[in-house]
Design an enzyme around this catalytic site. Structure first.
Site, PDB file in Angstrom:
ATOM      1  N   GLU A 189     109.709 -16.220  87.401  1.00 51.04           N
ATOM      2  CA  GLU A 189     109.083 -17.096  86.397  1.00 51.04           C
ATOM      3  C   GLU A 189     108.296 -16.182  85.468  1.00 51.04           C
ATOM      4  OE1 GLU A 189     109.606 -20.095  85.868  1.00 51.04           O
ATOM      5  OE2 GLU A 189     110.432 -20.876  87.718  1.00 51.04           O
ATOM      6  N   CYS A 209     102.519 -19.679  80.114  1.00 51.76           N
ATOM      7  CA  CYS A 209     103.788 -18.973  79.886  1.00 51.76           C
ATOM      8  C   CYS A 209     104.716 -19.725  78.948  1.00 51.76           C
ATOM      9  CB  CYS A 209     104.482 -18.762  81.217  1.00 51.76           C
ATOM     10  SG  CYS A 209     104.648 -20.299  82.129  1.00 51.76           S
ATOM     11  N   ALA A 213     100.538 -15.082  88.995  1.00 54.13           N
ATOM     12  CA  ALA A 213      99.817 -14.674  87.779  1.00 54.13           C
ATOM     13  C   ALA A 213      98.420 -15.303  87.814  1.00 54.13           C
ATOM     14  CB  ALA A 213     100.586 -15.148  86.550  1.00 54.13           C
ATOM     15  N   SER A 257      85.366  -9.918  91.742  1.00 55.21           N
ATOM     16  CA  SER A 257      85.898 -11.054  90.995  1.00 55.21           C
ATOM     17  C   SER A 257      84.809 -11.506  90.033  1.00 55.21           C
ATOM     18  CB  SER A 257      86.253 -12.163  91.991  1.00 55.21           C
ATOM     19  OG  SER A 257      86.650 -13.295  91.289  1.00 55.21           O
ATOM     20  N   ASN A 259      96.933 -17.309  85.473  1.00 54.41           N
ATOM     21  CA  ASN A 259      96.602 -18.467  84.622  1.00 54.41           C
ATOM     22  C   ASN A 259      96.491 -19.782  85.385  1.00 54.41           C
ATOM     23  OD1 ASN A 259      99.341 -18.326  85.050  1.00 54.41           O
ATOM     24  ND2 ASN A 259      99.885 -19.046  83.018  1.00 54.41           N
ATOM     25  N   GLU A 269     111.436 -23.636  89.650  1.00 56.66           N
ATOM     26  CA  GLU A 269     110.392 -24.191  90.495  1.00 56.66           C
ATOM     27  C   GLU A 269     110.377 -25.697  90.282  1.00 56.66           C
ATOM     28  OE1 GLU A 269     106.928 -21.419  89.670  1.00 56.66           O
ATOM     29  OE2 GLU A 269     107.483 -20.861  91.717  1.00 56.66           O
TER      30      GLU A 269
HETATM   31  P1  NAD Z   1     101.580  -9.515  85.596  1.00 56.33           P
HETATM   32  O1  NAD Z   1     103.039  -9.363  85.445  1.00 56.33           O
HETATM   33  O2  NAD Z   1     100.703  -8.441  85.126  1.00 56.33           O
HETATM   34  O3  NAD Z   1     101.191  -9.745  87.129  1.00 56.33           O
HETATM   35  C1  NAD Z   1     101.763 -10.798  87.878  1.00 56.33           C
HETATM   36  C2  NAD Z   1     101.586 -10.497  89.349  1.00 56.33           C
HETATM   37  O4  NAD Z   1     102.443  -9.428  89.720  1.00 56.33           O
HETATM   38  C3  NAD Z   1     100.177 -10.066  89.759  1.00 56.33           C
HETATM   39  O5  NAD Z   1      99.874 -10.658  91.007  1.00 56.33           O
HETATM   40  C4  NAD Z   1     100.313  -8.555  89.889  1.00 56.33           C
HETATM   41  O6  NAD Z   1      99.387  -7.982  90.791  1.00 56.33           O
HETATM   42  C5  NAD Z   1     101.722  -8.425  90.429  1.00 56.33           C
HETATM   43  N1  NAD Z   1     102.394  -7.162  90.157  1.00 56.33           N
HETATM   44  C6  NAD Z   1     102.256  -6.345  89.095  1.00 56.33           C
HETATM   45  N2  NAD Z   1     103.111  -5.302  89.201  1.00 56.33           N
HETATM   46  C7  NAD Z   1     103.804  -5.482  90.338  1.00 56.33           C
HETATM   47  C8  NAD Z   1     104.853  -4.746  90.994  1.00 56.33           C
HETATM   48  N3  NAD Z   1     105.345  -3.620  90.471  1.00 56.33           N
HETATM   49  N4  NAD Z   1     105.347  -5.224  92.164  1.00 56.33           N
HETATM   50  C9  NAD Z   1     104.883  -6.393  92.694  1.00 56.33           C
HETATM   51  N5  NAD Z   1     103.891  -7.103  92.127  1.00 56.33           N
HETATM   52  C10 NAD Z   1     103.358  -6.663  90.959  1.00 56.33           C
HETATM   53  O7  NAD Z   1     101.259 -10.918  84.909  1.00 56.33           O
HETATM   54  P2  NAD Z   1      99.839 -11.562  84.600  1.00 56.33           P
HETATM   55  O8  NAD Z   1      99.235 -10.749  83.516  1.00 56.33           O
HETATM   56  O9  NAD Z   1      99.109 -11.797  85.861  1.00 56.33           O
HETATM   57  O10 NAD Z   1     100.275 -12.987  84.037  1.00 56.33           O
HETATM   58  C11 NAD Z   1     100.665 -13.184  82.738  1.00 56.33           C
HETATM   59  C12 NAD Z   1     102.184 -13.205  82.621  1.00 56.33           C
HETATM   60  O11 NAD Z   1     102.737 -14.147  83.531  1.00 56.33           O
HETATM   61  C13 NAD Z   1     102.639 -13.649  81.263  1.00 56.33           C
HETATM   62  O12 NAD Z   1     103.719 -12.859  80.827  1.00 56.33           O
HETATM   63  C14 NAD Z   1     103.087 -15.073  81.487  1.00 56.33           C
HETATM   64  O13 NAD Z   1     104.012 -15.543  80.556  1.00 56.33           O
HETATM   65  C15 NAD Z   1     103.652 -15.000  82.857  1.00 56.33           C
HETATM   66  N6  NAD Z   1     103.670 -16.329  83.478  1.00 56.33           N
HETATM   67  C16 NAD Z   1     104.868 -16.955  83.678  1.00 56.33           C
HETATM   68  C17 NAD Z   1     104.906 -18.226  84.223  1.00 56.33           C
HETATM   69  C18 NAD Z   1     106.204 -18.953  84.430  1.00 56.33           C
HETATM   70  O14 NAD Z   1     106.231 -19.890  85.212  1.00 56.33           O
HETATM   71  N7  NAD Z   1     107.282 -18.592  83.785  1.00 56.33           N
HETATM   72  C19 NAD Z   1     103.718 -18.866  84.581  1.00 56.33           C
HETATM   73  C20 NAD Z   1     102.519 -18.191  84.376  1.00 56.33           C
HETATM   74  C21 NAD Z   1     102.509 -16.921  83.822  1.00 56.33           C
END
Ligand code: NAD
Length: 487
Positions: free
Chosen positions: A250, A284, A151, A26, A153, A461
């Site tokens: 989300e 997001c 995610a 990390s 953020n 949520e």
């Molecule tokens: P990401 O999609 O790369 O990863 C999100 C999570 O999913 C991580 O914990 C990752 O390890 C896991 N993951 C990835 N592939 C997977 C799979 N095949 N099966 C199960 N888990 C899996 O997203 P990120 O880069 O961590 O975050 C950024 C994204 O999240 C942006 O698109 C942002 O808009 C979105 N986001 C949405 C919200 C909301 O509330 N709508 C809030 C925050 C972030």
């Protein structure tokens, strides 16, 4: 290593290590310093976490909602008492400035525990349905073992936003934070147990996109709530569909923020800046397509440029710092590649676009960036950048801007700035989004449902609405007389 947890996972009320899992570091995004070394969960760890959750859940579900809520409220109090310590950890985990984390991260997590803990006693009631002599009633029952996937953020907030409604409704949770920000959720698990949560009900396991599917595909999991990108959402919802699990998605966005020429200019600029630069643009719901009515374009841009160039970029632990680094080098590279595309496709770079001076070269810093003269077809106007890059687009009329704002696959959020009250309501009625703001942007208090439409996801949520997504209804018909049978 200054943020090393006792172990990588938190299962059945305690920290657990399994060095067979792939090791990962990390990093503190501001300096690149390794702050912790952890192991991803092996399939055995995943099974152990889900088994602990499954074991603990029935007894928890049998407790009164008031008793469950009391524990959550106690966890909220502990989080507030430790706000400074938790905020510093969040800053190390994400690189977000302490100025933000101290007011927005542990505190919004605590809000969720406080809100759901408080409403528990009244919000899980069923209905009585009179049917003449007979009647029916409904019970709102928990789903069982719920998986939360986060995610990077808002690691602590996401761990709480998913955990609070799941737990108060009588479920158990296994939470997997993002591999970029593994630390905060472990502290949330620790605090919940300190507050009296019985062991096994809130477990945290580490891992990445290869670990997530082990949770999503597990036969003992009833529900998956994901916060992540649209691409990941499609995969997770697809995998969950194979065993018909409940899902909350989300996901990402490319939200419109519309500024009419009668708007309070300073307020609209402030809203646009918060909706693009807060958390270094890694939000997001950001209003990344800022539509500005032509009559005020020049005034808007010149004041926006001035205010953006005054943003204090620096050491996230310095209380004066307003903008920290991006979460990772990979995310930084992605954002620079979008900036390159913006320039190549003809957008006007108003300010930013480079690496700021006076910060650590090993940190993943970027200047807050504004593009003007952006058109709807440009890549930067269509794809989620997830960094501090604002696109300003011009418009003439209300009908035109609404059609253009809606011309996207996403539907997470939208905002409108105008002094005309009826216009504001007319516009929000026609915008296709789940979460909207009038004369402000990006406020997401726990009392208000939060979530998206179209490709930005489904489910909600926060608020009482979230409880519907962590429970299902049982309907019970009660006969008050003999069965009338023709046979
Ligand atoms: P990401 O999609 O790369 O990863 C999100 C999570 O999913 C991580 O914990 C990752 O390890 C896991 N993951 C990835 N592939 C997977 C799979 N095949 N099966 C199960 N888990 C899996 O997203 P990120 O880069 O961590 O975050 C950024 C994204 O999240 C942006 O698109 C942002 O808009 C979105 N986001 C949405 C919200 C909301 O509330 N709508 C809030 C925050 C972030």
């Amino acid at each position: 290593m200054r943020a090393q947890p006792k172990a990588s996972h938190f299962i059945d009320g305690d920290y657990v290590e399994d060095a067979d899992g792939a090791a990962f570091d990390s990093l503190y995004p501001a300096t690149g310093e390794v702050i912790a070394r952890l192991h991803a969960a092996t399939p055995a760890i995943v099974d152990r976490a889900i088994a602990a959750a499954k074991r603990a859940q029935p007894e928890w579900a049998a407790m009164s909602p008031t008793a469950r809520g009391r524990i959550l409220k106690r966890a909220a109090d502990i989080m507030r008492e430790r706000n400074r310590e938790l905020s510093e950890l969040e800053t190390l985990d994400t690189g977000k400035p302490i100025q933000e984390t101290i007011v927005a991260d542990p505190t919004s997590g605590a809000d969720a525990f406080e809100f759901f803990g408080g409403v528990a006693a009244a919000a899980l009631n069923g209905e009585h349905i009179p049917l003449g002599g007979d009647f029916a009633f409904t019970k709102r029952v928990p789903l069982g073992v719920c998986v939360g996937i986060g995610a990077w953020n808002y690691p602590q907030q996401i761990a709480c936003w998913k955990g609070a409604p799941a737990l108060v409704a009588g479920n158990a949770m296994v939470f997997k934070p993002s591999e970029n920000t593994p630390l905060g959720a472990l502290k949330i698990a620790e605090i919940l147990h300190e507050a009296g949560l019985p062991k096994g009900l809130y477990n945290v396991i580490q891992g990445d996109r290869t670990t997530g599917p082990l949770l999503v595909n597990h036969k003992d999991v009833a529900k998956v709530s994901l916060t992540g990108s649209v691409e990941t959402g499609r995969k997770v919802a697809g995998a969950a569909a194979a065993s018909l699990k409940h899902v909350t998605m989300e996901l990402g966005g490319k939200s419109p923020l519309i500024v009419f020429d009668d708007a309070d200019l300073e307020s609209a600029i402030g809203g646009a800046m918060l909706g693009n630069f807060y958390s270094t643009g890694q939000v997001c719901s950001n209003g990344t397509r800022v539509f500005v009515q032509k009559g005020i374009k020049e005034k808007f841009l010149s004041r926006l440029k001035e205010r953006t160039e005054n943003i204090v970029i620096g050491d996230p632990m310095d209380e004066a710092t307003q903008l920290g680094p991006m979460v990772s080098r990979a995310q930084l590279d992605k954002v620079f590649s979008y900036i390159g595309q913006g320039k190549a496709e003809g957008a006007t770079l108003v300010t930013g676009g480079g690496i700021p001076n006076a910060v650590s070269a090993a940190g993943t810093y970027i200047q807050p960036t504004v593009f003007a003269d952006v058109t709807d077809e440009m890549t930067i106007a269509r794809e989620e950048i997830f960094g501090p890059v604002m696109c300003v687009l011009d418009f003439d009329s209300e009908d035109e801007v609404i059609a253009r704002a809606n011309a996207t696959e996403f539907g997470l959020s939208a905002g409108v700035f105008t002094a005309d009250l009826t216009r504001a309501h007319r516009v929000v009625d026609r915008l296709e989004a789940g979460t909207l703001w009038i004369n402000t942007y990006n406020l997401a208090p726990v009392e208000v449902p939060f979530g998206g439409s179209k490709q930005s996801g489904f489910g909600r949520e926060n608020s009482l609405a979230a409880l519907q997504h962590y429970t299902e209804l049982k309907s019970i018909y009660v006969a008050m007389g003999p069965v009338q049978s023709p046979y």
